[in-house]
Design a protein around this motif. Structure first.
Motif, mmCIF file in Angstrom:
data_model
loop_
_atom_site.group_PDB
_atom_site.id
_atom_site.type_symbol
_atom_site.label_atom_id
_atom_site.label_comp_id
_atom_site.label_asym_id
_atom_site.label_seq_id
_atom_site.Cartn_x
_atom_site.Cartn_y
_atom_site.Cartn_z
ATOM 1 N N PHE A 1 5.361 29.205 55.526
ATOM 2 C CA PHE A 1 4.542 28.904 56.699
ATOM 3 C C PHE A 1 5.092 29.412 58.025
ATOM 4 N N GLU A 2 6.379 29.650 58.144
ATOM 5 C CA GLU A 2 6.884 30.135 59.420
ATOM 6 C C GLU A 2 6.271 31.468 59.862
ATOM 7 N N PRO A 3 5.908 32.379 58.938
ATOM 8 C CA PRO A 3 5.271 33.620 59.394
ATOM 9 C C PRO A 3 3.852 33.430 59.939
ATOM 10 N N ILE A 4 3.219 32.293 59.647
ATOM 11 C CA ILE A 4 1.816 32.118 60.038
ATOM 12 C C ILE A 4 1.596 30.907 60.943
ATOM 13 N N ALA A 5 2.677 30.201 61.302
ATOM 14 C CA ALA A 5 2.501 28.994 62.103
ATOM 15 C C ALA A 5 3.779 28.671 62.872
ATOM 16 N N GLY B 1 -5.599 27.637 62.201
ATOM 17 C CA GLY B 1 -5.138 28.797 62.956
ATOM 18 C C GLY B 1 -4.144 29.643 62.187
ATOM 19 N N VAL B 2 -3.676 29.150 61.032
ATOM 20 C CA VAL B 2 -2.784 29.969 60.200
ATOM 21 C C VAL B 2 -3.489 31.247 59.753
ATOM 22 N N ALA B 3 -4.821 31.242 59.736
ATOM 23 C CA ALA B 3 -5.577 32.433 59.324
ATOM 24 C C ALA B 3 -5.269 33.618 60.228
ATOM 25 N N GLN B 4 -5.030 33.325 61.515
ATOM 26 C CA GLN B 4 -4.700 34.373 62.482
ATOM 27 C C GLN B 4 -3.202 34.421 62.772
ATOM 28 N N ALA B 5 -2.406 33.743 61.916
ATOM 29 C CA ALA B 5 -0.961 33.616 62.137
ATOM 30 C C ALA B 5 -0.678 32.965 63.482
ATOM 31 N N ARG B 6 -1.566 32.036 63.883
ATOM 32 C CA ARG B 6 -1.415 31.320 65.156
ATOM 33 C C ARG B 6 -1.532 29.818 64.920
ATOM 34 N N LEU C 1 -11.135 27.715 77.091
ATOM 35 C CA LEU C 1 -10.246 27.178 76.063
ATOM 36 C C LEU C 1 -9.192 28.209 75.672
ATOM 37 N N ARG C 2 -9.618 29.459 75.455
ATOM 38 C CA ARG C 2 -8.666 30.514 75.095
ATOM 39 C C ARG C 2 -7.676 30.770 76.225
ATOM 40 N N SER C 3 -8.168 30.776 77.455
ATOM 41 C CA SER C 3 -7.300 31.014 78.600
ATOM 42 C C SER C 3 -6.267 29.905 78.758
ATOM 43 N N ALA C 4 -6.718 28.652 78.589
ATOM 44 C CA ALA C 4 -5.798 27.521 78.699
ATOM 45 C C ALA C 4 -4.744 27.572 77.609
ATOM 46 N N ALA C 5 -5.152 27.963 76.389
ATOM 47 C CA ALA C 5 -4.192 28.065 75.289
ATOM 48 C C ALA C 5 -3.130 29.117 75.591
ATOM 49 N N ALA C 6 -3.549 30.234 76.184
ATOM 50 C CA ALA C 6 -2.573 31.270 76.548
ATOM 51 C C ALA C 6 -1.599 30.748 77.588
ATOM 52 N N GLY C 7 -2.099 29.928 78.505
ATOM 53 C CA GLY C 7 -1.232 29.370 79.533
ATOM 54 C C GLY C 7 -0.229 28.369 79.003
ATOM 55 N N ALA C 8 -0.524 27.798 77.826
ATOM 56 C CA ALA C 8 0.373 26.802 77.234
ATOM 57 C C ALA C 8 1.512 27.425 76.439
ATOM 58 N N ALA D 1 -7.786 29.798 54.845
ATOM 59 C CA ALA D 1 -7.058 30.134 56.066
ATOM 60 C C ALA D 1 -5.609 30.512 55.756
ATOM 61 N N ILE D 2 -4.974 29.745 54.871
ATOM 62 C CA ILE D 2 -3.597 30.050 54.479
ATOM 63 C C ILE D 2 -3.524 31.422 53.831
ATOM 64 N N LEU D 3 -4.447 31.685 52.922
ATOM 65 C CA LEU D 3 -4.462 32.970 52.226
ATOM 66 C C LEU D 3 -4.689 34.126 53.201
ATOM 67 N N GLU D 4 -5.611 33.947 54.143
ATOM 68 C CA GLU D 4 -5.850 34.983 55.149
ATOM 69 C C GLU D 4 -4.576 35.276 55.930
ATOM 70 N N GLY D 5 -3.862 34.221 56.309
ATOM 71 C CA GLY D 5 -2.625 34.416 57.059
ATOM 72 C C GLY D 5 -1.568 35.148 56.260
ATOM 73 N N TRP D 6 -1.432 34.793 54.990
ATOM 74 C CA TRP D 6 -0.457 35.487 54.140
ATOM 75 C C TRP D 6 -0.802 36.962 53.998
ATOM 76 N N LEU D 7 -2.090 37.251 53.811
ATOM 77 C CA LEU D 7 -2.486 38.651 53.648
ATOM 78 C C LEU D 7 -2.272 39.435 54.937
ATOM 79 N N ALA D 8 -2.542 38.801 56.073
ATOM 80 C CA ALA D 8 -2.416 39.492 57.358
ATOM 81 C C ALA D 8 -0.965 39.776 57.722
ATOM 82 N N THR D 9 -0.065 38.866 57.340
ATOM 83 C CA THR D 9 1.330 38.987 57.766
ATOM 84 C C THR D 9 2.254 39.540 56.681
ATOM 85 N N GLY D 10 1.791 39.523 55.426
ATOM 86 C CA GLY D 10 2.683 39.903 54.340
ATOM 87 C C GLY D 10 3.695 38.834 54.010
ATOM 88 N N ALA D 11 3.438 37.599 54.456
ATOM 89 C CA ALA D 11 4.369 36.499 54.184
ATOM 90 C C ALA D 11 4.588 36.319 52.691
#
Length: 267
Positions: free
Chosen positions: A149-153, A124-129, A207-214, A19-29
């Protein structure tokens, strides 16, 4: 850390490491050209990193200039896994631990006094979330952890390592609690006549909708009040859910049990 020239080493590509690696690749962190990945088996995300310039299992002499060494192996295996790399690892490399329950002092001793930053991220770091709690007694090591970690979390800094147990119980374990509740919600919907597919889809989407509301800093009670009108359907459900404090006690018990296990693992 992109373009630093000094590599970042990731040891272990299990669920969290991946997950960490996916996040780094997605964001260029982390620039893939600055990545060294140590893994005993082939992993799809590691191969994706290789295609972008990362080095997989190079000669260990490549660790001599490492800026950061991320421990992504299981807590029971970290000290054994350290032995092969220690003779080659840069003396000033920051050790970044994402393991639950292993104290920074213990890790530093195992890595011959190198500075340590402890990080407890969610997958959720995999999606930078993701969410990541950080602690270190070394200011420079803490900055390295933040850079990674700040770019992915969303990051939370602690000033007392002992609080990592509570942070792990709330945030590190928290996604599983929400998933378990979502599963129970879907099963309750089935019991009321919804098809399994419809119930699961509604529960997941809720669950996704509630997370967006938070998102943001609105008080949690205010978020509840936005959905639960006085005397309405949602309020009736909430009253049943927390009858005699049942929900509050269950969540408190879950957090206490996770804190106790994390404390036990720390020795």
């Amino acid at each position: 850390m992109s373009g630093s020239g000094r590599p970042v080493v990731l040891q272990g590509v299990g669920r969290l490491g991946s997950a960490i690696l996916e996040g780094w690749l997605a964001t260029g962190a982390v620039d893939p050209a600055d990545l060294i990945i140590l893994t005993p088996s082939e992993k799809p995300v590691a191969e994706a990193a290789r295609a972008k310039g990362a080095r997989i299992n190079p000669p260990l002499e490549a660790l001599a200039d490492a800026r950061a060494f991320v421990i992504g192996v299981k807590p029971a295996k970290w000290l054994e896994a350290a032995q092969a790399v220690l003779p080659h690892l840069a003396s000033d490399a920051v050790i970044v631990s994402v393991m639950a329950g292993v104290r920074g002092e213990t890790i530093s001793e195992g890595y011959h006094g190198r500075p340590v930053v402890r990080v407890m991220p969610t997958t959720g770091v995999a999606q930078a979330r993701g969410v990541a709690t950080l602690w270190s007694s070394d200011a420079d090591a803490l900055k390295v952890g933040q850079t990674l970690f700040e770019p992915i979390a969303e990051t939370v800094l602690l000033d007392d390592e002992a609080l990592m147990h509570a942070a792990t119980a709330v945030s590190g374990c928290g996604p599983a609690y929400f998933f378990a509740f979502t599963r129970a919600l879907a099963e309750a919907g089935e019991a009321e006549g919804l098809s399994p597919a419809a119930a699961a889809r509604l529960a997941r989407a809720t669950l996704r909708s509630a997370a967006a509301g938070a998102e943001g800093d609105e008080a949690l009670n205010a978020l509840i009040d936005r959905v639960a009108s006085p005397g309405g359907v949602t309020e009736a459900g909430l009253i049943a859910l927390n009858e005699n404090g049942a929900l509050d006690r269950s969540v408190e018990s879950a957090v206490k049990a996770a804190v106790a296990k994390s404390t036990e693992l720390s020795g």
